[in-house]
Design an enzyme around this catalytic site. Structure first.
Site, PDB file in Angstrom:
ATOM      1  N   THR A 132       0.816  -1.209   0.000  1.00 48.35           N
ATOM      2  CA  THR A 132       0.000   0.000   0.000  1.00 48.35           C
ATOM      3  C   THR A 132       0.857   1.271   0.000  1.00 48.35           C
ATOM      4  O   THR A 132       1.999   1.255   0.485  1.00 48.35           O
ATOM      5  CB  THR A 132      -0.907   0.000   1.248  1.00 48.35           C
ATOM      6  OG1 THR A 132      -1.436   1.301   1.461  1.00 48.35           O
ATOM      7  CG2 THR A 132      -0.134  -0.375   2.508  1.00 48.35           C
ATOM      8  N   ASP A 133       0.278   2.360  -0.484  1.00 47.38           N
ATOM      9  CA  ASP A 133       0.981   3.653  -0.418  1.00 47.38           C
ATOM     10  C   ASP A 133       1.070   4.177   1.016  1.00 47.38           C
ATOM     11  O   ASP A 133       1.836   5.088   1.306  1.00 47.38           O
ATOM     12  CB  ASP A 133       0.307   4.703  -1.321  1.00 47.38           C
ATOM     13  CG  ASP A 133      -1.155   4.984  -0.986  1.00 47.38           C
ATOM     14  OD1 ASP A 133      -1.704   4.346  -0.056  1.00 47.38           O
ATOM     15  OD2 ASP A 133      -1.756   5.850  -1.660  1.00 47.38           O
ATOM     16  N   GLU A 134       0.273   3.582   1.927  1.00 47.94           N
ATOM     17  CA  GLU A 134       0.219   4.113   3.292  1.00 47.94           C
ATOM     18  C   GLU A 134       1.535   3.939   4.038  1.00 47.94           C
ATOM     19  O   GLU A 134       1.775   4.609   5.040  1.00 47.94           O
ATOM     20  CB  GLU A 134      -0.940   3.485   4.071  1.00 47.94           C
ATOM     21  CG  GLU A 134      -2.251   3.674   3.327  1.00 47.94           C
ATOM     22  CD  GLU A 134      -3.511   3.407   4.132  1.00 47.94           C
ATOM     23  OE1 GLU A 134      -3.462   3.472   5.369  1.00 47.94           O
ATOM     24  OE2 GLU A 134      -4.544   3.147   3.502  1.00 47.94           O
ATOM     25  N   TYR A 158      -1.798  -0.387  11.069  1.00 53.87           N
ATOM     26  CA  TYR A 158      -1.948  -1.056   9.763  1.00 53.87           C
ATOM     27  C   TYR A 158      -0.743  -0.766   8.872  1.00 53.87           C
ATOM     28  O   TYR A 158      -0.076  -1.679   8.378  1.00 53.87           O
ATOM     29  CB  TYR A 158      -3.246  -0.608   9.068  1.00 53.87           C
ATOM     30  CG  TYR A 158      -3.278  -0.948   7.590  1.00 53.87           C
ATOM     31  CD1 TYR A 158      -3.267  -2.270   7.161  1.00 53.87           C
ATOM     32  CD2 TYR A 158      -3.282   0.058   6.613  1.00 53.87           C
ATOM     33  CE1 TYR A 158      -3.284  -2.590   5.801  1.00 53.87           C
ATOM     34  CE2 TYR A 158      -3.299  -0.247   5.259  1.00 53.87           C
ATOM     35  CZ  TYR A 158      -3.292  -1.571   4.852  1.00 53.87           C
ATOM     36  OH  TYR A 158      -3.289  -1.876   3.513  1.00 53.87           O
ATOM     37  N   LYS A 162       2.250  -3.232   7.431  1.00 53.87           N
ATOM     38  CA  LYS A 162       2.509  -3.439   5.997  1.00 53.87           C
ATOM     39  C   LYS A 162       3.954  -3.052   5.671  1.00 53.87           C
ATOM     40  O   LYS A 162       4.629  -3.705   4.867  1.00 53.87           O
ATOM     41  CB  LYS A 162       1.531  -2.620   5.140  1.00 53.87           C
ATOM     42  CG  LYS A 162       0.102  -3.115   5.146  1.00 53.87           C
ATOM     43  CD  LYS A 162      -0.078  -4.519   4.572  1.00 53.87           C
ATOM     44  CE  LYS A 162       0.109  -4.591   3.061  1.00 53.87           C
ATOM     45  NZ  LYS A 162      -0.247  -5.930   2.536  1.00 53.87           N
TER      46      LYS A 162
HETATM   47  P1  NAD Z   1      -9.537  -7.366   2.462  1.00 50.30           P
HETATM   48  O1  NAD Z   1      -9.482  -7.058   3.921  1.00 50.30           O
HETATM   49  O2  NAD Z   1     -10.793  -7.117   1.708  1.00 50.30           O
HETATM   50  O3  NAD Z   1      -9.182  -8.917   2.220  1.00 50.30           O
HETATM   51  C1  NAD Z   1      -8.129  -9.551   2.880  1.00 50.30           C
HETATM   52  C2  NAD Z   1      -8.271 -11.051   2.670  1.00 50.30           C
HETATM   53  O4  NAD Z   1      -7.167 -11.711   3.321  1.00 50.30           O
HETATM   54  C3  NAD Z   1      -9.553 -11.645   3.257  1.00 50.30           C
HETATM   55  O5  NAD Z   1     -10.140 -12.535   2.345  1.00 50.30           O
HETATM   56  C4  NAD Z   1      -9.072 -12.369   4.494  1.00 50.30           C
HETATM   57  O6  NAD Z   1      -9.890 -13.494   4.842  1.00 50.30           O
HETATM   58  C5  NAD Z   1      -7.680 -12.804   4.072  1.00 50.30           C
HETATM   59  N1  NAD Z   1      -6.779 -13.040   5.211  1.00 50.30           N
HETATM   60  C6  NAD Z   1      -6.601 -12.256   6.294  1.00 50.30           C
HETATM   61  N2  NAD Z   1      -5.704 -12.797   7.115  1.00 50.30           N
HETATM   62  C7  NAD Z   1      -5.275 -13.948   6.537  1.00 50.30           C
HETATM   63  C8  NAD Z   1      -4.335 -14.944   6.891  1.00 50.30           C
HETATM   64  N3  NAD Z   1      -3.648 -14.858   8.029  1.00 50.30           N
HETATM   65  N4  NAD Z   1      -4.129 -15.976   6.044  1.00 50.30           N
HETATM   66  C9  NAD Z   1      -4.852 -16.079   4.886  1.00 50.30           C
HETATM   67  N5  NAD Z   1      -5.763 -15.164   4.511  1.00 50.30           N
HETATM   68  C10 NAD Z   1      -5.976 -14.108   5.320  1.00 50.30           C
HETATM   69  O7  NAD Z   1      -8.317  -6.590   1.843  1.00 50.30           O
HETATM   70  P2  NAD Z   1      -8.144  -5.932   0.389  1.00 50.30           P
HETATM   71  O8  NAD Z   1      -8.686  -4.551   0.429  1.00 50.30           O
HETATM   72  O9  NAD Z   1      -8.615  -6.872  -0.629  1.00 50.30           O
HETATM   73  O10 NAD Z   1      -6.558  -5.812   0.323  1.00 50.30           O
HETATM   74  C11 NAD Z   1      -5.763  -6.872  -0.208  1.00 50.30           C
HETATM   75  C12 NAD Z   1      -4.309  -6.484  -0.096  1.00 50.30           C
HETATM   76  O11 NAD Z   1      -4.088  -5.276  -0.830  1.00 50.30           O
HETATM   77  C13 NAD Z   1      -3.829  -6.207   1.321  1.00 50.30           C
HETATM   78  O12 NAD Z   1      -2.525  -6.716   1.462  1.00 50.30           O
HETATM   79  C14 NAD Z   1      -3.825  -4.698   1.423  1.00 50.30           C
HETATM   80  O13 NAD Z   1      -2.853  -4.249   2.341  1.00 50.30           O
HETATM   81  C15 NAD Z   1      -3.471  -4.313   0.006  1.00 50.30           C
HETATM   82  N6  NAD Z   1      -3.956  -2.998  -0.450  1.00 50.30           N
HETATM   83  C16 NAD Z   1      -5.273  -2.666  -0.291  1.00 50.30           C
HETATM   84  C17 NAD Z   1      -5.711  -1.432  -0.771  1.00 50.30           C
HETATM   85  C18 NAD Z   1      -7.167  -1.026  -0.671  1.00 50.30           C
HETATM   86  O14 NAD Z   1      -7.507   0.116  -1.022  1.00 50.30           O
HETATM   87  N7  NAD Z   1      -8.072  -1.896  -0.258  1.00 50.30           N
HETATM   88  C19 NAD Z   1      -4.821  -0.552  -1.397  1.00 50.30           C
HETATM   89  C20 NAD Z   1      -3.479  -0.945  -1.542  1.00 50.30           C
HETATM   90  C21 NAD Z   1      -3.061  -2.171  -1.059  1.00 50.30           C
HETATM   91  P1  TYD Z   2     -10.614   4.046   4.265  1.00 54.29           P
HETATM   92  O1  TYD Z   2     -11.585   3.611   3.227  1.00 54.29           O
HETATM   93  O2  TYD Z   2     -10.705   3.437   5.631  1.00 54.29           O
HETATM   94  O3  TYD Z   2      -9.165   3.848   3.640  1.00 54.29           O
HETATM   95  P2  TYD Z   2      -7.713   4.349   4.203  1.00 54.29           P
HETATM   96  O4  TYD Z   2      -7.850   4.784   5.612  1.00 54.29           O
HETATM   97  O5  TYD Z   2      -6.929   3.090   4.084  1.00 54.29           O
HETATM   98  O6  TYD Z   2      -7.286   5.449   3.291  1.00 54.29           O
HETATM   99  O7  TYD Z   2     -10.739   5.604   4.431  1.00 54.29           O
HETATM  100  C1  TYD Z   2     -10.539   6.480   3.343  1.00 54.29           C
HETATM  101  C2  TYD Z   2     -10.630   7.888   3.868  1.00 54.29           C
HETATM  102  O8  TYD Z   2     -11.968   8.131   4.315  1.00 54.29           O
HETATM  103  C3  TYD Z   2      -9.741   8.124   5.078  1.00 54.29           C
HETATM  104  O9  TYD Z   2      -9.214   9.456   4.991  1.00 54.29           O
HETATM  105  C4  TYD Z   2     -10.685   8.015   6.258  1.00 54.29           C
HETATM  106  C5  TYD Z   2     -11.998   8.507   5.684  1.00 54.29           C
HETATM  107  N1  TYD Z   2     -13.213   7.895   6.279  1.00 54.29           N
HETATM  108  C6  TYD Z   2     -14.257   8.716   6.736  1.00 54.29           C
HETATM  109  O10 TYD Z   2     -14.196   9.958   6.663  1.00 54.29           O
HETATM  110  N2  TYD Z   2     -15.368   8.132   7.273  1.00 54.29           N
HETATM  111  C7  TYD Z   2     -15.483   6.768   7.408  1.00 54.29           C
HETATM  112  O11 TYD Z   2     -16.518   6.288   7.949  1.00 54.29           O
HETATM  113  C8  TYD Z   2     -14.421   5.933   6.897  1.00 54.29           C
HETATM  114  C9  TYD Z   2     -14.516   4.446   6.997  1.00 54.29           C
HETATM  115  C10 TYD Z   2     -13.311   6.546   6.345  1.00 54.29           C
END
Ligand code: NAD
Ligand code: TYD
Length: 352
Positions: A132-134, A158, A162
């Site tokens: 992630t960019d975070e 988080y 990561k």
């Molecule tokens: P998500 O929370 O929707 O899904 C995570 C999945 O991992 C779930 O299916 C969960 O059951 C599984 N999981 C959790 N712990 C596990 C373990 N110990 N062993 C096996 N499986 C396990 O997450 P997402 O949004 O789909 O993100 C997927 C990946 O992409 C993550 O690594 C996250 O850090 C990264 N990512 C997410 C975003 C975003 O905007 N959602 C952006 C950049 C990177």
């Molecule tokens: P989120 O979807 O949790 O992603 P991330 O924190 O990983 O960027 O949140 C996106 C942005 O929205 C973040 O700045 C927090 C804000 N946010 C709210 O303002 N209200 C909410 O209820 C949630 C879940 C997030």
């Protein structure tokens, strides 16, 4: 074939669906099925001979070793993680366990497996770590976007977990020669996004007539990428990325949260107007800010564009419209994910 971890979550499920329809290569999906894992996301490929689901934990080294020996994948793509910042603030333990210990155990199992391969297979094998960019921390309004050399300054449990996993992946390359690739992507949105994150939460709350909780002043900026564009970037990096390298993935689409919420409200006003004739934006409610809330993320994805020719296919306008429409078309999916555990989370997080 390839082994995907975390494939029943939001991005992993989209990746598996696209992979099978576009690449046709068999996939084994290893997922623990935490609250965020939902097999319904992959219902359309149940019974497909090219797809195997295995319930299990990436931190279970023995299990991962067995799977690698049994299926002999040519690549591992690691999506499995705890992914929600707010949950990491309430309870970081699972983040440390899965994101750090789990990634470590997975790397160990993969290292042993990779070492056992014939020379030609060792050469082509890849471990792609989805991050992630975070991990880069927070930008001020005038800072340039994050490039791959930006220093790591994670601010939440988080992002710190990561960041630790990214470092482990790097170390396994530098120390053991494991052929790794890392992608650091900005905020995704699209189908199957669990409604604890901003965009799906706003859609489901709006439709349910509930408050739309905006943290702080709503001026925090995120870069948003349609999930299928993230999946195409991962496929491209897996195919042609330089071993050991990091690739930032982004949508060139920075937006303050409040603008995202206004956009969703306007789309819903058009596609599913409120019965009382009022506007959805009247449901917006400013709430207490998230502790340690990063002000701005922005991704410089030029390396991926210049080296590997990747660009997102979707604009934010087209992607967000598709996304809102998907939630309107899938009320049963929304109903089912809003189980007891989901309700408990909403009560804890938005109690006040
Ligand atoms: P998500 O929370 O929707 O899904 C995570 C999945 O991992 C779930 O299916 C969960 O059951 C599984 N999981 C959790 N712990 C596990 C373990 N110990 N062993 C096996 N499986 C396990 O997450 P997402 O949004 O789909 O993100 C997927 C990946 O992409 C993550 O690594 C996250 O850090 C990264 N990512 C997410 C975003 C975003 O905007 N959602 C952006 C950049 C990177
Ligand atoms: P989120 O979807 O949790 O992603 P991330 O924190 O990983 O960027 O949140 C996106 C942005 O929205 C973040 O700045 C927090 C804000 N946010 C709210 O303002 N209200 C909410 O209820 C949630 C879940 C997030």
């Amino acid at each position: 074939m390839i082994l995907v971890t975390g494939g029943a979550g939001f991005i992993g499920a989209n990746f598996v669906l696209d992979w099978l329809s576009l690449m046709g290569e068999p996939v084994v999906n290893l997922d623990k099925l935490t609250y965020a894992g939902n097999l319904e996301n992959l219902a359309s490929i149940q019974g497909d001979a090219r797809y195997t689901f295995v319930q299990g934990d990436i931190a279970d080294g023995g299990r991962v070793r067995e799977l690698l020996a049994q299926y002999r994948p040519r690549a591992v793509v690691n999506f499995a993680a705890e992914s929600h910042v707010d949950r990491s603030i309430h309870g970081p333990d699972d983040f440390i366990q899965t994101n750090i210990v789990g990634t470590f155990r997975l790397l160990e199992a993969v290292r042993v497996y990779w070492g056992s391969l014939a020379a030609a297979d060792r050469e082509t094998f890849r471990f792609l770590h989805v991050s992630t960019d975070e991990v880069y921390g927070s930008l001020s309004a005038s800072d340039p976007a994050f490039d791959e050399t930006h220093r790591y300054e994670p601010n939440s449990p988080y992002s710190a977990s990561k960041a630790a996993s990214d470092h482990l992946v790097r170390a396994y390359h530098m120390t053991y020669g494991l052929p790794v690739l890392t992608t650091n992507c900005s905020n995704n949105y699209g189908p199957y996004h669990f409604p604890e994150k901003l965009i799906p939460l706003m859609v489901v709350n709006a439709l349910a007539g509930k408050a739309l909780p905006v943290y702080g002043d709503g001026q925090q900026v995120r870069d948003w990428l349609y999930v299928k564009d993230h999946c195409s970037a991962i496929r491209r990096v897996l195919e042609a990325g330089q071993v050991g390298d990091v690739y930032n993935v982004g949508g060139w689409n920075e937006m303050p949260n409040i603008e995202i919420v206004h956009t969703i409200c306007a789309l819903l006003d058009e596609l599913r107007p409120r019965a009382d004739g009022r506007y959805y934006r009247e449901q917006i409610s400013y709430v207490a800010d998230r502790p340690g809330h990063d002000r701005r993320y922005a991704i410089d994805a030029r390396k991926l564009e210049h080296e590997l020719g990747w660009r997102p296919a979707e604009t934010f306008e087209s992607g967000i419209r598709k996304t809102v429409q998907w939630y309107l078309d899938n009320p049963q999916w929304i109903d089912r994910v809003q189980s007891g555990a989901y309700r408990d989370w909403i009560r804890i997080q938005y109690a006040e």
